[in-house]
Design a protein around this motif. Structure first.
Motif, PDB file in Angstrom:
ATOM      1  N   PRO A  84       0.808  -1.236   0.000  1.00  0.00           N
ATOM      2  CA  PRO A  84       0.000   0.000   0.000  1.00  0.00           C
ATOM      3  C   PRO A  84       0.831   1.271   0.000  1.00  0.00           C
ATOM      4  CG  PRO A  84      -0.939  -1.595   1.519  1.00  0.00           C
ATOM      5  CD  PRO A  84       0.373  -2.178   1.054  1.00  0.00           C
ATOM      6  N   VAL A  85       2.025   1.229   0.641  1.00  0.00           N
ATOM      7  CA  VAL A  85       2.876   2.424   0.655  1.00  0.00           C
ATOM      8  C   VAL A  85       3.319   2.774  -0.764  1.00  0.00           C
ATOM      9  CG1 VAL A  85       5.034   3.402   1.488  1.00  0.00           C
ATOM     10  CG2 VAL A  85       3.659   1.967   3.000  1.00  0.00           C
ATOM     11  N   LEU A  86       3.751   1.739  -1.516  1.00  0.00           N
ATOM     12  CA  LEU A  86       4.131   1.977  -2.914  1.00  0.00           C
ATOM     13  C   LEU A  86       2.907   2.361  -3.745  1.00  0.00           C
ATOM     14  CD1 LEU A  86       6.679  -0.951  -3.495  1.00  0.00           C
ATOM     15  CD2 LEU A  86       7.164   1.474  -3.054  1.00  0.00           C
ATOM     16  N   GLY A  87       1.763   1.787  -3.370  1.00  0.00           N
ATOM     17  CA  GLY A  87       0.515   2.135  -4.059  1.00  0.00           C
ATOM     18  C   GLY A  87       0.181   3.612  -3.888  1.00  0.00           C
ATOM     19  N   ILE A  88       0.383   4.119  -2.674  1.00  0.00           N
ATOM     20  CA  ILE A  88       0.124   5.549  -2.416  1.00  0.00           C
ATOM     21  C   ILE A  88       1.100   6.417  -3.198  1.00  0.00           C
ATOM     22  CG2 ILE A  88       0.194   7.331  -0.627  1.00  0.00           C
ATOM     23  CD1 ILE A  88      -0.865   5.195   1.315  1.00  0.00           C
ATOM     24  N   LEU A  89       2.349   5.948  -3.278  1.00  0.00           N
ATOM     25  CA  LEU A  89       3.348   6.685  -4.065  1.00  0.00           C
ATOM     26  C   LEU A  89       2.903   6.775  -5.529  1.00  0.00           C
ATOM     27  CD1 LEU A  89       6.142   8.052  -3.975  1.00  0.00           C
ATOM     28  CD2 LEU A  89       7.141   5.819  -4.514  1.00  0.00           C
ATOM     29  N   ALA A  90       2.446   5.632  -6.058  1.00  0.00           N
ATOM     30  CA  ALA A  90       1.930   5.625  -7.438  1.00  0.00           C
ATOM     31  C   ALA A  90       0.664   6.468  -7.534  1.00  0.00           C
ATOM     32  CB  ALA A  90       1.648   4.190  -7.874  1.00  0.00           C
ATOM     33  N   GLY A  91      -0.128   6.442  -6.462  1.00  0.00           N
ATOM     34  CA  GLY A  91      -1.366   7.235  -6.424  1.00  0.00           C
ATOM     35  C   GLY A  91      -1.106   8.731  -6.434  1.00  0.00           C
ATOM     36  N   ALA A  92       0.116   9.132  -6.099  1.00  0.00           N
ATOM     37  CA  ALA A  92       0.483  10.556  -6.201  1.00  0.00           C
ATOM     38  C   ALA A  92       1.060  10.861  -7.580  1.00  0.00           C
ATOM     39  CB  ALA A  92       1.499  10.905  -5.120  1.00  0.00           C
ATOM     40  N   ILE A  93       1.871   9.917  -8.107  1.00  0.00           N
ATOM     41  CA  ILE A  93       2.582  10.173  -9.366  1.00  0.00           C
ATOM     42  C   ILE A  93       1.629  10.169 -10.567  1.00  0.00           C
ATOM     43  CG2 ILE A  93       4.311   9.233 -10.969  1.00  0.00           C
ATOM     44  CD1 ILE A  93       5.822   8.225  -8.479  1.00  0.00           C
ATOM     45  N   VAL A  94       0.745   9.163 -10.626  1.00  0.00           N
ATOM     46  CA  VAL A  94      -0.148   9.040 -11.794  1.00  0.00           C
ATOM     47  C   VAL A  94      -1.059  10.272 -11.952  1.00  0.00           C
ATOM     48  CG1 VAL A  94      -2.007   7.690 -12.835  1.00  0.00           C
ATOM     49  CG2 VAL A  94      -0.041   6.525 -11.814  1.00  0.00           C
ATOM     50  N   PRO A  95      -1.752  10.734 -10.891  1.00  0.00           N
ATOM     51  CA  PRO A  95      -2.549  11.961 -11.052  1.00  0.00           C
ATOM     52  C   PRO A  95      -1.695  13.174 -11.404  1.00  0.00           C
ATOM     53  CG  PRO A  95      -3.188  10.821  -9.053  1.00  0.00           C
ATOM     54  CD  PRO A  95      -1.938  10.161  -9.544  1.00  0.00           C
ATOM     55  N   GLY A  96      -0.436  13.198 -10.893  1.00  0.00           N
ATOM     56  CA  GLY A  96       0.459  14.295 -11.241  1.00  0.00           C
ATOM     57  C   GLY A  96       0.755  14.315 -12.735  1.00  0.00           C
ATOM     58  N   ILE A  97       0.991  13.119 -13.310  1.00  0.00           N
ATOM     59  CA  ILE A  97       1.249  13.032 -14.758  1.00  0.00           C
ATOM     60  C   ILE A  97       0.003  13.437 -15.545  1.00  0.00           C
ATOM     61  CG2 ILE A  97       1.771  11.426 -16.652  1.00  0.00           C
ATOM     62  CD1 ILE A  97       3.474   9.846 -14.614  1.00  0.00           C
ATOM     63  N   VAL A  98      -1.150  12.932 -15.091  1.00  0.00           N
ATOM     64  CA  VAL A  98      -2.413  13.294 -15.765  1.00  0.00           C
ATOM     65  C   VAL A  98      -2.636  14.801 -15.683  1.00  0.00           C
ATOM     66  CG1 VAL A  98      -4.930  13.018 -15.727  1.00  0.00           C
ATOM     67  CG2 VAL A  98      -3.458  11.035 -15.351  1.00  0.00           C
ATOM     68  N   ALA A  99      -2.375  15.378 -14.498  1.00  0.00           N
ATOM     69  CA  ALA A  99      -2.554  16.835 -14.317  1.00  0.00           C
ATOM     70  C   ALA A  99      -1.631  17.610 -15.246  1.00  0.00           C
ATOM     71  CB  ALA A  99      -2.285  17.215 -12.866  1.00  0.00           C
ATOM     72  N   PHE A 100      -0.428  17.082 -15.453  1.00  0.00           N
ATOM     73  CA  PHE A 100       0.527  17.743 -16.347  1.00  0.00           C
ATOM     74  C   PHE A 100      -0.049  17.855 -17.762  1.00  0.00           C
ATOM     75  CE2 PHE A 100       3.910  17.352 -19.521  1.00  0.00           C
ATOM     76  CZ  PHE A 100       4.726  18.423 -19.190  1.00  0.00           C
ATOM     77  N   PHE A 101      -0.561  16.722 -18.266  1.00  0.00           N
ATOM     78  CA  PHE A 101      -1.090  16.732 -19.637  1.00  0.00           C
ATOM     79  C   PHE A 101      -2.391  17.542 -19.740  1.00  0.00           C
ATOM     80  CE2 PHE A 101       1.673  12.939 -19.911  1.00  0.00           C
ATOM     81  CZ  PHE A 101       2.413  13.325 -21.017  1.00  0.00           C
ATOM     82  N   VAL A 102      -3.234  17.458 -18.694  1.00  0.00           N
ATOM     83  CA  VAL A 102      -4.470  18.259 -18.699  1.00  0.00           C
ATOM     84  C   VAL A 102      -4.127  19.744 -18.693  1.00  0.00           C
ATOM     85  CG1 VAL A 102      -6.531  18.876 -17.363  1.00  0.00           C
ATOM     86  CG2 VAL A 102      -5.895  16.485 -17.608  1.00  0.00           C
ATOM     87  N   ALA A 103      -3.160  20.122 -17.840  1.00  0.00           N
ATOM     88  CA  ALA A 103      -2.769  21.533 -17.754  1.00  0.00           C
ATOM     89  C   ALA A 103      -2.200  22.027 -19.073  1.00  0.00           C
ATOM     90  CB  ALA A 103      -1.751  21.722 -16.630  1.00  0.00           C
ATOM     91  N   ARG A 104      -1.409  21.182 -19.749  1.00  0.00           N
ATOM     92  CA  ARG A 104      -0.860  21.575 -21.060  1.00  0.00           C
ATOM     93  C   ARG A 104      -1.983  21.765 -22.074  1.00  0.00           C
ATOM     94  NH1 ARG A 104       4.652  20.552 -22.051  1.00  0.00           N
ATOM     95  NH2 ARG A 104       4.158  21.437 -24.107  1.00  0.00           N
ATOM     96  N   ALA A 105      -2.995  20.874 -21.991  1.00  0.00           N
ATOM     97  CA  ALA A 105      -4.094  20.927 -22.971  1.00  0.00           C
ATOM     98  C   ALA A 105      -4.980  22.160 -22.779  1.00  0.00           C
ATOM     99  CB  ALA A 105      -4.932  19.652 -22.870  1.00  0.00           C
ATOM    100  N   ILE A 106      -5.154  22.586 -21.521  1.00  0.00           N
ATOM    101  CA  ILE A 106      -6.083  23.697 -21.258  1.00  0.00           C
ATOM    102  C   ILE A 106      -5.344  24.995 -20.936  1.00  0.00           C
ATOM    103  CG2 ILE A 106      -7.868  22.121 -20.423  1.00  0.00           C
ATOM    104  CD1 ILE A 106      -7.142  22.905 -17.582  1.00  0.00           C
TER     105      ILE A 106
END
Length: 339
Positions: A84-106
């Motif tokens: 779960p600790v690594l899962g939480i780490l991934a749970g922070a990174i994946v939305p960060g990557i998605v936010a990066f692309f969303v922010a670039r798009a808008i």
């Protein structure tokens, strides 16, 4: 500057005392669980405060990042046996990557268009979670998500409470540090006038992108903690209702204040609890009445207190001191005139 440092230390000391003593003052597990949920919402609200208060952008899709973080950690730990600790780490990174692309798009959107774009993003995420049944369980949701036992402190309500509020404190200190740094001054310049900030050599798009990614990661961390705390997930909490709730937390507390986002999360959850208690006596309060109440609060705050609760209280607290100083200056001037 020394006065601001002194005020900051007082605020932080009061905050830490309340956080540490809360489980002792209210010892029932129900209140501890409410404290956990308030902390999880506060993490998202602080991140949204960075986007709205610093970068001057509006997001109606914050629950989407919350959901991505929750399902990322839940799927990795429940289906692939990852810690779960690594899962939480991934749970922070994946939305960060998605936010990066969303922010670039808008990046070129502002005002209503930006709000509509983030609203559409939130809908897409919720529908995607519902339709991707083979991975997320669809509308039926996921069960048997491993609970979180960090450093062997156990999985009780109290241990989860302290874990969540430890994360809230780290997020809070990080955000306050940004606010009071050179980066924070650049953000404030962008918030007041993008044209003026650009003329001063500030890379506006770069700073907006950074705020959006940070808010996405904060929401992802909160979502991942939520998944392991609840043990079950379904798409319902990650829609527009929750995004409006996060938005109301930031607006009611004050968009220009990180403390405001935190206090807004406390106030909105307190109102939810009051409505829950009242609904036991007044059945017509059951259902989505809280959405109507939050919408009414949002409208009232924008009309009568647009700066939010915390900045208004701070200005009220400063007024008497400034009045005293003005009176002293006037008295001194009169004495000099007489002399």
């Amino acid at each position: 500057m020394p006065g601001r440092v002194k005020t900051f230390r007082k605020d932080l000391l009061a905050y830490l005392l309340i956080v540490v003593l809360f489980p002792f003052l209210l010892s029932d597990d129900y209140y501890h669980s409410v404290g956990v949920i308030v902390g999880l919402h506060a993490i998202v609200a602080i991140g949204l405060g960075l986007v709205m208060g610093l970068a001057g952008q509006i997001s109606l899709g914050q629950a989407g990042f919350w959901g991505i973080g929750a399902y990322t950690s839940a799927v990795l730990s429940a289906k692939y046996g990852i810690s779960p600790v690594l899962g939480i780490l991934a749970g922070a990174i994946v939305p960060g990557i998605v936010a990066f692309f969303v922010a670039r798009a808008i990046a070129g959107l502002q005002g209503y268009y930006l709000a509509m774009a983030t609203l559409a993003f939130g809908y897409i995420v919720q529908i995607g979670i519902t339709e991707w049944e083979s991975v997320t369980g669809g509308a039926n949701g996921m069960i048997s998500i491993p609970s979180l036992d960090v450093f062997g402190i156990g999985t009780s309500e109290v241990s989860m409470y302290y874990l969540v509020w430890g994360v809230v404190t780290l997020v809070l200190l990080f955000s306050l540090n940004i606010m009071n740094s050179r980066v924070g001054r650049a953000y404030r310049a962008i918030h007041k006038s993008e044209i003026a900030a650009t003329s001063m050599g500030i890379h506006v798009a770069h700073f907006k992108l950074g705020a959006f990614v940070a808010s996405g990661m904060f929401a992802g961390i909160s979502g991942a903690l939520y998944a392991h705390y609840m043990g079950i997930l379904d798409p319902q909490p990650f829609g527009l209702h929750e995004s409006i709730k996060f938005l109301t937390m930031v607006v009611i507390g004050g968009m220009s204040s990180i403390w405001g986002a935190l206090i807004g999360a406390v106030i909105i959850n307190a109102i939810s609890e009051v409505l829950l208690v009242l609904s036991e006596h007044f059945p017509w309060l059951k259902g989505d009445i809280d959405t109507i109440v939050f919408g009414a609060i949002l409208v009232a705050i924008i009309m009568f207190m647009p700066e939010g609760l915390v900045p208004r209280l701070r200005s009220w607290a400063k007024k008497p001191k400034s009045s005293v100083r003005a009176a002293n200056r006037s008295e001194k001037a009169e004495m000099e005139t007489v002399a």
